[in-house]
Design a protein around this motif. Structure first.
Motif, PDB file in Angstrom:
ATOM      1  N   ASP A  51       0.981  -1.306  -0.025  1.00  0.00           N
ATOM      2  CA  ASP A  51       0.001   0.047   0.077  1.00  0.00           C
ATOM      3  C   ASP A  51       0.868   1.303   0.109  1.00  0.00           C
ATOM      4  OD1 ASP A  51      -2.516  -1.473  -0.042  1.00  0.00           O
ATOM      5  OD2 ASP A  51      -2.672  -1.472   2.092  1.00  0.00           O
ATOM      6  N   ARG A  60      -3.075   0.841  -3.375  1.00  0.00           N
ATOM      7  CA  ARG A  60      -2.715  -0.446  -3.513  1.00  0.00           C
ATOM      8  C   ARG A  60      -1.740  -0.923  -4.924  1.00  0.00           C
ATOM      9  NH1 ARG A  60      -5.365  -5.055  -0.070  1.00  0.00           N
ATOM     10  NH2 ARG A  60      -4.651  -3.587   1.556  1.00  0.00           N
ATOM     11  N   PRO A  78      -9.655  -2.133  -2.113  1.00  0.00           N
ATOM     12  CA  PRO A  78      -8.415  -2.678  -2.282  1.00  0.00           C
ATOM     13  C   PRO A  78      -8.305  -4.224  -2.121  1.00  0.00           C
ATOM     14  CG  PRO A  78      -8.394  -1.682  -0.223  1.00  0.00           C
ATOM     15  CD  PRO A  78      -9.642  -1.236  -1.020  1.00  0.00           C
ATOM     16  N   ARG A  95       1.757  -9.709   0.925  1.00  0.00           N
ATOM     17  CA  ARG A  95       2.310  -8.253   1.054  1.00  0.00           C
ATOM     18  C   ARG A  95       3.716  -8.083   1.467  1.00  0.00           C
ATOM     19  NH1 ARG A  95      -0.417  -3.507   3.348  1.00  0.00           N
ATOM     20  NH2 ARG A  95      -2.076  -4.761   3.931  1.00  0.00           N
TER      21      ARG A  95
END
Length: 213
Positions: A51, A60, A78, A95
């Motif tokens: 992000d 994002r 997102p 992530r």
């Protein structure tokens, strides 16, 4: 989607736990970051995302080993977009910072500061196909500070009469800002629709000097 966190996936944690002891002072976030980075290094991640805060709101950004595959605008959900990316490309989504994501974040900052007119990061076109991809490739060639009509873009994509289809391709552009669909406007001078909202489209064009601020 459990695979957005590598420590939730037994396959990943089992493969990575060896050789990754955490010292007593490590917090769990640091452990997760190390697991994620090792997952990328070992080829266990197909889509990485981060992000990024920007002047137009939170973005994002997702990348594959081929390049940036998705940029999510503030007006979008997102998590829902990430689910769609997982369904279209791979469920191995994590992530984690990667060189490609770090590069695009830096270039976005430069763009919003007025110091960058073109993006150099590689793009992955996996989420657009056929005529839609041709429309987006034509859109990517619209110079900074200028605009083009929907018909012009349709023509450059190979079908002058497919204006409506060109509009649909632009409305579903998976790489907004990087592929500047905000530079495509109506032939009567109206701004036209934009995934991020007309106000954001106007703001981006004003930043580039294509319209009065």
């Amino acid at each position: 989607m459990s695979t957005t966190d590598p420590t939730d996936d037994p396959e990943l944690t089992g493969a990575l736990r060896a050789g990754l002891p955490a010292s007593a002072g490590d917090d769990w976030a640091a452990v997760r970051a190390r697991f994620a980075a090792r997952a990328v290094a070992d080829g266990l991640v197909d889509v990485a995302y981060e992000d990024h805060e920007s002047p137009v709101g939170p973005l994002r950004i997702a990348a594959t080993p081929r390049g940036i595959v998705r940029l999510v605008l503030p007006a979008e959900d997102p998590d829902a977009v990430l689910e769609a990316v997982a369904g279209a490309i791979s469920a191995r989504v994590v992530r984690v910072a990667t060189p490609a994501l770090s590069a695009v974040r830096r270039e976005l900052d430069e763009y919003f500061d007025g110091d960058r007119r073109a993006f150099d990061v590689p793009l992955d076109w996996a989420l657009s196909r056929a005529f839609r991809r041709e429309v987006l490739r034509a859109t990517a060639l619209i110079p900074y500070g200028t605009t083009a009509s929907y018909r012009r873009v349709a023509t450059d994509a190979g079908s002058a009469n497919a204006v409506r289809a060109a509009g649909t391709a632009l409305a579903t552009n998976p790489l907004p800002i990087l592929v500047p669909c905000h530079r495509v406007v109506r032939s009567d001078g109206g701004l036209g629709a934009y995934l991020g909202g007309v106000e954001m489209k106007e703001r981006l064009l004003a930043l580039e000097g294509a319209i009065a601020a």
